[in-house]
Design an enzyme around this catalytic site. Sequence first.
Site, PDB file in Angstrom:
ATOM      1  N   GLU A 152       0.838  -1.104  -0.162  1.00  0.00           N
ATOM      2  CA  GLU A 152      -0.052   0.108  -0.074  1.00  0.00           C
ATOM      3  C   GLU A 152       0.819   1.247  -0.075  1.00  0.00           C
ATOM      4  O   GLU A 152       1.772   1.258   0.914  1.00  0.00           O
ATOM      5  CB  GLU A 152      -0.813   0.254   1.059  1.00  0.00           C
ATOM      6  CG  GLU A 152      -2.131  -0.760   1.275  1.00  0.00           C
ATOM      7  CD  GLU A 152      -3.148  -0.399   2.194  1.00  0.00           C
ATOM      8  OE1 GLU A 152      -4.449  -0.861   2.246  1.00  0.00           O
ATOM      9  OE2 GLU A 152      -2.753   0.209   3.217  1.00  0.00           O
ATOM     10  N   CYS A 153       0.686   2.158  -0.990  1.00  0.00           N
ATOM     11  CA  CYS A 153       1.233   3.482  -1.026  1.00  0.00           C
ATOM     12  C   CYS A 153       2.908   3.365  -0.988  1.00  0.00           C
ATOM     13  O   CYS A 153       3.623   2.768  -1.820  1.00  0.00           O
ATOM     14  CB  CYS A 153       0.678   4.509   0.047  1.00  0.00           C
ATOM     15  SG  CYS A 153       1.292   6.138  -0.325  1.00  0.00           S
TER      16      CYS A 153
END
Length: 438
Positions: A328-329
């Site tokens: 994530e990210c």
Amino acid sequence: MKARGLMVAAPRSGGGKTTVTLGLLAALRRRGVAVRAAKSGPDYIDPAFHAAATGREGRNLDSWAMPPALLDRMLAEAAGEASLLLVEGAMGLFDGIGGAPGRSGAPADLAGRWGLPVLLVLDVSGQSGSAAAVLRGFASHDAAVRVAGAVLNRVGSDRHRRLVEEAITPLGIPVLGALPRDAVPVLPERHLGLVQAEEHPALEAALAALAEMAERYIDVNAVLALGAPLPVGAPARQVPLAPPGQRIALARDAAFSFLYPHVLAGWRAAGAEILPFSPLADEAPSADCDACWLPGGYPELHAGRLAAAARFLGGLRTFATRRPVHGECGGHMVLGQGIVDAEGARHAMAGLLTHASSFARRRLHLGYRRATLLADGPLGAAGTVLRGHEFHYATAEPGADEPLAAVMDGEGRDLPPMGGRRGWVSGSFFHVIARETP
């Protein structure tokens, strides 16, 4: 224990909400009050400060991303074993997005849903009587939201305070504190907000100073008395996001810290075992796990160390040959070919996806996202709809991977497909908050 609740909000971002919230939390804990805190909206930094101030895990409460039944469950969990739950608003009290009533993401949604009295923090710098007009407007804007008290922030002098209080008195809303503009301890910041709690160079001292500030300039007893009983019943059993495996290798250190507490708690409630490891310490994911999760964070600040972490990168590549890996990210950045830092230096990363990320050309990406998965993977089956948030400054250099999800913004406008997937590996800049349910 029957919990009571109270919201700390403001007319806008930067008005002093976090300062007042942390000061009250630290002061109440020091008094022996069983206090817990939650953050309205998707902010994943403030809950860690809340946890440090209270000694209890922080929570997010998001009226846009969480379905109503899950939202009520999150309230029950946040209020558990507490006599007071303090909810810190995000942005301004009524700031959200268009959509169904009560699901705009605004702090006011939560105040109205649960009858939370609002302590409004007013930045009165450069005004006196006008502060009363602002307070009157906020108090009358929505009949379901009760502004029960005010704290004045950035007060210039005793005379300044007197003029503001005299203007507010006819409204019948008590002023419960006034913070001089030079008396507020400053917390260090960086490009995504406050420096993380775990990285603060003197967090205990900072919280102690905030507690002293609250005791000196705020009527803490009066604030405590504002709390109203919370409508906590027997919540529906809902898991925000199904765990990606039974044993999850979770990257966890200063470079990988942005995982919502409620998601992690949901995985554990579903029976998953979490095995943390530190990429910055050159640790690899445990080979006996059946999924690996790289959360968001600040890998761009540690890109050199991560690029040199041969055991971590090699172990991650080996893991990805047989088991799911999701980023994530910040985790997504590390799964790519490389990260270009703010000075233009390129640092090689895992190379499991074909994109690259750059901070040499910074651009803010911010907002709610509604994602529909295009294939089965760690986030769920194809067709699963997830709600979450995007918040980063990286510029992505496109790769050749299959997209992870079809995406809309919070108001239903189509955006380009997001993320990438290749073999067992997937990732995107999307932070998942919860599955969408009717």
